[in-house]
Design a protein around this motif. Structure first.
Motif, short mmCIF file in Angstrom:
data_model
loop_
_atom_site.label_atom_id
_atom_site.label_comp_id
_atom_site.label_asym_id
_atom_site.label_seq_id
_atom_site.Cartn_x
_atom_site.Cartn_y
_atom_site.Cartn_z
N LEU A 1 0.43 6.44 9.38
CA LEU A 1 1.44 5.43 9.84
C LEU A 1 0.82 4.15 10.77
CD1 LEU A 1 3.64 8.56 11.47
CD2 LEU A 1 4.36 7.02 9.61
N GLN A 2 -0.34 4.36 11.18
CA GLN A 2 -1.12 3.27 11.64
C GLN A 2 -1.18 2.21 10.76
OE1 GLN A 2 -4.52 4.41 14.08
NE2 GLN A 2 -3.24 5.69 15.53
N LEU A 3 -1.78 2.49 9.45
CA LEU A 3 -1.85 1.64 8.35
C LEU A 3 -0.58 1.01 8.14
CD1 LEU A 3 -4.36 3.89 6.04
CD2 LEU A 3 -4.84 1.62 7.17
N LYS A 4 0.59 1.65 8.21
CA LYS A 4 1.91 1.28 7.90
C LYS A 4 2.13 0.39 8.86
CE LYS A 4 6.93 2.60 7.83
NZ LYS A 4 7.79 3.67 7.96
N ASP A 5 1.91 0.47 10.19
CA ASP A 5 2.20 -0.41 11.20
C ASP A 5 1.73 -1.64 10.84
OD1 ASP A 5 3.61 1.64 12.37
OD2 ASP A 5 2.02 2.08 13.99
N LYS A 6 0.28 -1.58 10.50
CA LYS A 6 -0.55 -2.89 10.38
C LYS A 6 -0.16 -3.45 8.90
CE LYS A 6 -4.29 -1.35 13.07
NZ LYS A 6 -5.59 -0.46 12.97
N PHE A 7 -0.22 -2.87 7.90
CA PHE A 7 -0.13 -3.34 6.57
C PHE A 7 1.20 -3.16 5.84
CE2 PHE A 7 -4.51 -2.29 7.77
CZ PHE A 7 -4.86 -3.72 7.90
N GLY A 8 2.32 -2.51 6.59
CA GLY A 8 3.30 -2.26 5.83
C GLY A 8 3.35 -1.20 4.77
N ALA A 9 2.60 -0.37 4.70
CA ALA A 9 2.55 0.84 3.78
C ALA A 9 3.85 1.65 3.86
CB ALA A 9 1.45 1.69 4.22
N GLU A 10 3.89 2.34 2.38
CA GLU A 10 4.91 3.47 2.26
C GLU A 10 4.44 4.61 2.35
OE1 GLU A 10 8.34 3.42 -1.17
OE2 GLU A 10 6.63 4.48 -1.54
N MET B 1 0.75 -1.23 -0.14
CA MET B 1 0.08 0.09 -0.01
C MET B 1 0.96 1.36 0.03
SD MET B 1 -2.85 1.50 2.68
CE MET B 1 -3.33 -0.41 3.43
N LYS B 2 0.36 2.11 -0.83
CA LYS B 2 1.35 3.58 -0.91
C LYS B 2 0.48 4.65 -0.38
CE LYS B 2 4.94 2.29 -4.05
NZ LYS B 2 5.52 1.99 -5.22
N LEU B 3 0.71 5.22 0.47
CA LEU B 3 0.19 6.56 0.96
C LEU B 3 0.67 7.89 0.67
CD1 LEU B 3 -0.89 4.71 4.40
CD2 LEU B 3 -2.36 4.86 2.53
N LEU B 4 -0.05 8.58 0.27
CA LEU B 4 0.41 9.90 -0.16
C LEU B 4 -0.25 10.96 1.14
CD1 LEU B 4 2.21 12.09 -1.40
CD2 LEU B 4 0.12 12.36 -3.01
N VAL B 5 0.54 11.82 2.01
CA VAL B 5 0.18 12.46 3.08
C VAL B 5 0.34 13.85 2.73
CG1 VAL B 5 -0.41 12.62 5.61
CG2 VAL B 5 0.18 10.43 4.76
N CYS B 6 -0.78 14.70 2.50
CA CYS B 6 -0.40 16.11 2.47
C CYS B 6 -0.45 16.93 3.74
CB CYS B 6 -1.54 16.77 1.68
SG CYS B 6 -1.73 16.04 0.02
N ILE B 7 0.58 17.67 4.04
CA ILE B 7 0.73 18.48 5.26
C ILE B 7 1.06 19.82 5.18
CG2 ILE B 7 1.15 16.37 6.72
CD1 ILE B 7 4.26 17.19 6.47
N LYS B 8 1.01 20.80 6.10
CA LYS B 8 1.19 22.00 5.79
C LYS B 8 1.91 22.76 7.02
CE LYS B 8 -1.11 26.49 4.61
NZ LYS B 8 -2.35 27.27 4.41
N GLN B 9 2.77 23.59 6.81
CA GLN B 9 3.29 24.27 8.04
C GLN B 9 2.62 25.58 8.20
OE1 GLN B 9 7.31 26.22 7.46
NE2 GLN B 9 7.92 25.37 9.34
N VAL B 10 2.08 25.78 9.46
CA VAL B 10 1.30 26.75 9.78
C VAL B 10 1.77 27.67 11.10
CG1 VAL B 10 -0.90 25.83 8.98
CG2 VAL B 10 -0.23 25.26 11.25
N PRO B 11 1.57 28.96 11.18
CA PRO B 11 1.88 29.60 12.55
C PRO B 11 0.89 29.11 13.47
CG PRO B 11 0.61 31.03 11.27
CD PRO B 11 0.86 29.75 10.30
#
Lengths: 335, 261
Positions: free
Chosen positions: B46-55, B1-11
């Motif tokens: 990261l929880q999906l990664k822990d259970k299913f070995g996602a990237e 499984m490949k996961l793309l996570v979008c994050i943002k830096q905010v004040p």
């Protein structure tokens, strides 16, 4: 883009279980006001299943026309189904302005439609104005956690779209004698896109009172401190026929549930009377209540920012004031 | 499984104050953080990664200093990081931002895109759904839980609503926007912090994404900020320093004046 094709002020009339949501009526009230400047019609889009009978309510509250989209696919809100229906209505009817309530539904649907149309969208507006000459919508919203207000415009695209916070715009008085036009619209659904399946829709009766509907709010903050303190506030609220609400601090502390929170990350309220008891008045809190008709603040700290918005400011210990006031009001109301 | 996570830096908006004299935002000394809802989304990934070995690949669009939150994501357990940064992307509203991020996503291989519900500096909740539309995939917003059935290749998601919740299912690609309140993000591990600075953050400019320049940045933004201002607070009434007895009299008088009693 030929702007002359785009006209009238549209409202997405959100319903749940066939019940028109209060925010839809608030938006119609606001649209009515804006239409006085532009001379345009106020049109409601009512989408759902077996909802056509509700069109009359929207007319009573100020809609000139209701576009009814009644379809089995729209029984419960799911993003794609509603996006297809409303998108097709928008491309057919070409509104100049389209407003949605900033609810979990409106905030899910509106950006999807904005992206499909390639137009702008301004979120969570607390103020809407229209320019006298060019009839452009000026959408004002809080940013940076309520620290700053920004007025946004959408000069080169139509429709001009915004979501509007519930509880901010006043409803019009319903008028049973108002007449309006009801048109049915039948979209063609592409079922192959219905990828997300709704398994269940659960309503939690978490003792839900919509504090944004209350006429009198007795709101407590850090100065109230604990559950017992809030029970005293409840006593005062009961005497006045009001509800208890809270600042964020007391929600974060687990003393009050989130649905009772007033402020930037909670609800916007505008009751007739807002008691701010032991609330210092962080800007995020003020953003949610300063439109109240009358604000009565009680706080031990005379420099608390809440006093900057209070109609009546009392520097005193609320633990002494609240019981005394409750007893006094019981007598007053008996009279 | 490949996961793309979008994050943002905010004040950190809870730390922002208004200068009482100039009436402008005081940004000096305000910490820049990973947006809380995005951090919640990263935790779900990261929880999906822990259970299913996602990237897990994290991506952010922002200024070069947003590198910091990508390092933080590495230290929490992300595998790859992309910083989309370019002057041409500056001044983007939600539509132009979502076009750029969708453009970047198209250059990558993933099964699921995870984002936060909204960022605390803008609170719009628009970029996720708009990005999903550009990618032609469904979205689920206000996500409070994500479960995956490995055999049926099916996701089951809990979505919060005002009066309860919904359980939704899907197979195939989708975009989720997550709630910070639903999950407790893990702390950065000590080893992770050490390694975070050895890992490579890929820097992408606008030339790496296949989106016309006219659709990016300020140029590609249909909404324009007409003006911004600090709120005019209404004129306060009188403040009385009194004892409880007098306080009650004043309040009762006010309630009578307003015809409440």
């Amino acid at each position: 883009m030929d702007f002359s094709e785009y006209k009238d002020i549209y409202v997405f009339a959100e319903q749940r279980d066939g019940k028109i949501q209060s925010v839809a009526l608030e938006l119609i009230g606001k649209a009515r006001e804006l239409s006085k400047v532009t001379g345009e019609k106020v049109v409601a889009i009512l989408a759902g299943c077996n909802v056509a009978s509700q069109a009359g309510t929207l007319i009573e509250y100020g809609a000139d026309k209701v576009v009814v989209i009644d379809d089995k696919n729209l029984e419960t809100y799911v993003t794609e189904q509603y996006t297809q229906a409303v998108y097709q209505a928008v491309t057919k009817f070409k509104p100049s302005i389209l407003m949605y309530g900033a609810t979990t539904i409106g905030r899910d649907l509106a950006p999807r439609i904005a992206a499909r149309l390639g137009t702008g969208l301004t979120a969570d507006c607390t103020k809407l104005d229209i320019t006298e000459d060019t009839h452009e919508l000026q959408m004002t919203r809080p940013a940076f956690g309520g620290n700053l207000m920004a007025t946004i415009m959408c000069p080169n695209h139509r429709p001009q779209m915004s979501t509007v916070r519930p509880g901010v715009m006043p409803k019009s008085e319903p008028d049973k004698s108002r007449k309006g036009e009801v048109v049915e619209f039948k979209p063609t659904f592409d079922q192959s896109k219905f990828i997300v399946k709704l398994v269940k829709n659960v309503k939690e009766k978490k003792n839900t009172v919509d504090i944004s509907e209350a006429k009198i709010l007795v709101s407590g903050g850090r100065g109230v401190g604990c559950k017992e303190g809030f029970e005293k506030l409840q006593g005062l609220a009961t005497v006045l026929g009001g509800e208890v609400s809270s600042s964020r601090a007391m929600v974060d502390a687990g003393v009050m549930p989130h649905d009772r929170q007033v402020g930037q990350t909670g609800k916007t309220v505008r009751p007739s009377v807002y008691f701010a008891l032991g609330i210092s008045g962080a800007i995020q809190h003020l953003a949610g209540m300063e439109e109240s008709d009358c604000i009565i603040a009680v706080n031990k700290d005379k420099f608390a920012p809440i006093f900057s918005v209070a109609d009546l400011g009392i520097v005193c210990d609320l633990n002494k004031v609240v019981p005394a006031l409750t007893e006094r009001l019981k007598k007053e109301i008996k009279k | 499984m490949k996961l793309l996570v979008c994050i943002k830096q905010v004040p950190d908006t809870t730390e922002i104050k208004i200068d009482p004299v100039t009436k402008t935002l005081v940004r000096d000394g305000v910490p820049a953080i990973m947006n809380p809802d995005d951090k919640g989304g990263l935790e779900f990934a990261l929880q999906l990664k822990d259970k299913f070995g996602a990237e897990v690949t994290v991506i952010t669009m922002g200024l070069p200093q947003a590198d910091l939150i990508l390092r933080e994501a590495f230290a929490m357990g992300a595998d790859k990081a992309i910083l989309l940064t370019d002057r041409k992307l500056g001044g983007a509203d939600t539509l132009a931002t979502s076009k750029a991020l969708a453009g970047a996503a198209r250059m990558l291989d993933w099964d699921l895109v995870i984002a936060g519900r909204q960022a605390i500096d803008g609170d719009t909740a628009q970029v996720g759904p708009e990005m999903a539309e550009h990618l032609g995939i469904p979205q689920i917003s206000y996500v409070a839980d994500v479960q995956y059935d490995d055999k049926a290749k099916k996701f089951t998601v809990k979505k919060e609503t005002e009066d309860g919740y919904q359980i939704l299912e899907f197979q195939g690609k989708a975009l989720l926007t997550c709630l910070a309140s639903a999950v407790k993000p893990r702390y950065m591990s000590v080893g992770g912090i050490v390694e975070a600075y050895d890992k490579e953050v890929e820097i992408w400019g606008a030339d790496r994404i296949d989106v016309p320049e006219t659709e990016l940045g300020l140029k590609g933004s249909p909404t324009k900020v007409f003006k911004s201002f600090t709120k005019e607070l209404k004129q306060p009434g009188q403040i009385h320093e009194v004892d409880a007895e007098e306080a009650v009299e004043l309040i009762v008088a006010k309630l009578k004046e307003k015809h409440i009693i």
